[in-house]
Structures are given as C-alpha cells and as structure tokens.
Design an enzyme around this catalytic site. Structure first.
Site, mmCIF file in Angstrom:
data_model
loop_
_atom_site.group_PDB
_atom_site.id
_atom_site.type_symbol
_atom_site.label_atom_id
_atom_site.label_comp_id
_atom_site.label_asym_id
_atom_site.label_seq_id
_atom_site.Cartn_x
_atom_site.Cartn_y
_atom_site.Cartn_z
ATOM 1 N N TYR A 154 -12.745 -2.663 -3.042
ATOM 2 C CA TYR A 154 -13.276 -2.616 -1.677
ATOM 3 C C TYR A 154 -14.803 -2.474 -1.660
ATOM 4 C CZ TYR A 154 -8.606 -2.282 0.495
ATOM 5 O OH TYR A 154 -7.325 -2.543 0.942
ATOM 6 N N LYS A 204 0.834 -1.203 0.000
ATOM 7 C CA LYS A 204 0.000 0.000 0.000
ATOM 8 C C LYS A 204 0.875 1.263 0.000
ATOM 9 C CE LYS A 204 -3.915 -2.313 2.282
ATOM 10 N NZ LYS A 204 -4.821 -2.295 3.457
ATOM 11 N N PHE A 226 -15.147 3.959 7.925
ATOM 12 C CA PHE A 226 -13.777 4.321 7.536
ATOM 13 C C PHE A 226 -13.566 4.318 6.027
ATOM 14 C CE2 PHE A 226 -13.780 -0.282 8.520
ATOM 15 C CZ PHE A 226 -13.306 -0.798 7.318
ATOM 16 N N ARG A 281 2.540 -7.017 8.971
ATOM 17 C CA ARG A 281 1.886 -5.949 9.741
ATOM 18 C C ARG A 281 2.416 -5.881 11.172
ATOM 19 N NH1 ARG A 281 -4.007 -7.454 7.165
ATOM 20 N NH2 ARG A 281 -3.981 -5.984 5.401
ATOM 21 N N HIS A 296 -1.739 -5.436 1.410
ATOM 22 C CA HIS A 296 -3.005 -6.132 1.160
ATOM 23 C C HIS A 296 -2.707 -7.564 0.732
ATOM 24 C CE1 HIS A 296 -6.973 -7.182 -0.390
ATOM 25 N NE2 HIS A 296 -6.338 -7.686 -1.434
ATOM 26 N N ASN A 338 -1.830 -0.074 7.350
ATOM 27 C CA ASN A 338 -1.378 -1.446 7.597
ATOM 28 C C ASN A 338 -0.538 -2.050 6.469
ATOM 29 O OD1 ASN A 338 -3.504 -1.851 5.896
ATOM 30 N ND2 ASN A 338 -4.645 -3.236 7.234
ATOM 31 N N THR A 349 -5.551 -7.879 10.337
ATOM 32 C CA THR A 349 -5.898 -6.606 9.695
ATOM 33 C C THR A 349 -5.445 -5.418 10.537
ATOM 34 O OG1 THR A 349 -7.828 -7.600 8.611
ATOM 35 C CG2 THR A 349 -7.832 -5.196 8.875
ATOM 36 N N ARG A 380 -1.884 -14.828 3.908
ATOM 37 C CA ARG A 380 -2.664 -14.141 4.960
ATOM 38 C C ARG A 380 -1.951 -14.283 6.313
ATOM 39 N NH1 ARG A 380 -6.713 -10.386 4.112
ATOM 40 N NH2 ARG A 380 -7.634 -10.972 6.104
ATOM 41 N N GLU A 428 -9.915 -10.355 -7.493
ATOM 42 C CA GLU A 428 -8.948 -9.257 -7.406
ATOM 43 C C GLU A 428 -7.877 -9.335 -8.500
ATOM 44 O OE1 GLU A 428 -7.549 -9.421 -3.369
ATOM 45 O OE2 GLU A 428 -9.508 -8.849 -2.555
HETATM 46 P P1 IDP Z 1 -7.845 -7.043 5.220
HETATM 47 O O1 IDP Z 1 -7.095 -5.958 4.479
HETATM 48 O O2 IDP Z 1 -7.002 -7.629 6.330
HETATM 49 O O3 IDP Z 1 -8.420 -8.091 4.319
HETATM 50 P P2 IDP Z 1 -10.502 -5.809 5.487
HETATM 51 O O4 IDP Z 1 -11.451 -5.991 6.628
HETATM 52 O O5 IDP Z 1 -10.869 -6.373 4.158
HETATM 53 O O6 IDP Z 1 -9.072 -6.341 5.988
HETATM 54 O O7 IDP Z 1 -10.267 -4.233 5.368
HETATM 55 C C1 IDP Z 1 -9.652 -3.709 4.241
HETATM 56 C C2 IDP Z 1 -8.758 -2.577 4.640
HETATM 57 O O8 IDP Z 1 -9.544 -1.505 5.192
HETATM 58 C C3 IDP Z 1 -7.767 -2.886 5.761
HETATM 59 O O9 IDP Z 1 -6.600 -3.551 5.303
HETATM 60 C C4 IDP Z 1 -7.464 -1.503 6.289
HETATM 61 O O10 IDP Z 1 -6.570 -0.817 5.415
HETATM 62 C C5 IDP Z 1 -8.827 -0.848 6.195
HETATM 63 N N1 IDP Z 1 -9.564 -0.965 7.459
HETATM 64 C C6 IDP Z 1 -10.208 -2.050 7.935
HETATM 65 N N2 IDP Z 1 -10.779 -1.807 9.129
HETATM 66 C C7 IDP Z 1 -10.489 -0.524 9.417
HETATM 67 C C8 IDP Z 1 -10.799 0.343 10.524
HETATM 68 O O11 IDP Z 1 -11.469 -0.046 11.494
HETATM 69 N N3 IDP Z 1 -10.313 1.616 10.457
HETATM 70 C C9 IDP Z 1 -9.580 2.068 9.407
HETATM 71 N N4 IDP Z 1 -9.267 1.295 8.357
HETATM 72 C C10 IDP Z 1 -9.715 0.020 8.358
#
Ligand code: IDP
Length: 161
Positions: free
Chosen positions: A60, A20, A68, A113, A126, A123, A102, A96, A137
């Site tokens: 997304y 990212k 968010f 991470r 992806h 974070n 996450t 993963r 994707e």
């Molecule tokens: P993942 O990336 O681990 O698959 P997802 O739940 O699909 O997790 O969320 C996608 C992305 O959205 C996360 O990697 C992060 O960048 C962002 N994200 C997820 N939850 C939050 C949050 O509570 N606050 C801010 N950003 C978030």
C-alpha cells in the site's frame, strides 16, 4: 504466447486477489474462491498468511499519506489473509468488476463487496487494479516457485477465447 492456440489473446494474464482478515473471520474464503472458479479462471497460487507491516507498507505504498492509512494497516493485520493468484483472459479487469467498488456502500449487488460488505474500512477482498499493479503485487506476495503452471484440460471451454 508462442505455441498457444489462443486467438491473439493473453490467456496467461495474472492478478493478485486477497481475502482480507474480515473475509477470513467471516468464513467467506470458499464463497469468494468459488466465484473465480465458476467464472472459469485458473488458480495458480494460494496461501494463508499473517501479513507483516513491512509487506503491507510496500503493498500500500501509494496510500502512505492517506488519513486512513494507519487504520488500514491495523485492519489488514487483525488476522490472517488468504492470498491467491488467478490466471485467465483479462483476469485483472474482470476480477475488479467481480470485486466491485472500493466502497461497498457504492458496490453493485452481485459483486463480492456489494454482496458481503457495507463499509469501506471492511471491504473483504483485494484485487490488483492494473497490469503494472498485478505484476508488482504478485512479485511482492509470492515467490516464483509458489506459482504453478498446470495444464487446463478443459481449455476448449474456459480458456480459448
Ligand atoms: P482498492 O482496494 O479498491 O484498490 P484503494 O483505493 O487502492 O482501493 O484502497 C486500498 C484499500 O484501502 C481499500 O480496499 C480499503 O480497504 C482501504 N480504503 C480505501 N479508502 C478508504 C477510506 O476512505 N477509508 C478507510 N479505508 C479505505
């Protein structure tokens, strides 16, 4: 796969990994790629790009209603990303695990991470979370001709599981 010497396992499984914008800005691309290489996975697609809002909203789409979401779009367009496709046995699940929780605050040390971040809104990386997600994707981010099928000469070491 037909003609493959593998023991009934899918060595051609593929997943989408993206460094990212924060990971690119912090010069973490090499270290992140190194982890996938040293695990034995095979790089079959790689590019750097400034992501469009349109691509992100498709990527997304399931998070559209989250509070968010606008900040997520801003984050992901702050600078270029490096997006790649990695191939290998159980690469979706293994990557993963390599990427970690996450929320980096909950990610174990030793994960990307857990080693490089502390906040969910930055974070670093992806990774596709399921076979369906990976397929969707990869099609979204890459054209077919951008993915290379190249021979793994050290197959006996890294691929024949
Ligand atoms: P993942 O990336 O681990 O698959 P997802 O739940 O699909 O997790 O969320 C996608 C992305 O959205 C996360 O990697 C992060 O960048 C962002 N994200 C997820 N939850 C939050 C949050 O509570 N606050 C801010 N950003 C978030």
């Amino acid at each position: 796969a037909a003609g493959s010497k593998s023991c009934g396992t899918d060595v051609r499984e593929r997943t989408l990994i993206a460094v990212k914008p924060d990971g690119v800005q912090r010069r973490l691309v090499g270290q992140i790629m190194q982890r996938f290489e040293q695990r034995g996975f095979k790089l079959v697609g790689l590019k750097m790009m400034q992501v469009s809002d349109d691509l992100l909203s498709q990527h997304y789409s399931e998070l559209r209603t989250k509070p968010f979401y606008p900040r997520l779009l801003h984050y992901m367009t702050m600078g270029p990303v490096v997006v790649m496709v990695w191939e290998g046995h159980k690469v979706i699940q293994v990557s993963r695990t390599m990427v970690g929780h996450t929320n980096p605050a909950e990610a174990q040390a030793g994960t990307v991470r857990g080693d490089f971040s502390f906040h969910v809104s930055r974070n670093v990386v992806h990774a596709s979370d399921s076979p369906e997600g990976a397929q969707r994707e990869i099609q979204l981010w890459f054209q077919k001709k951008e993915l290379l099928n190249w021979d793994c000469f050290d197959q006996t070491i890294t691929c024949e599981v």
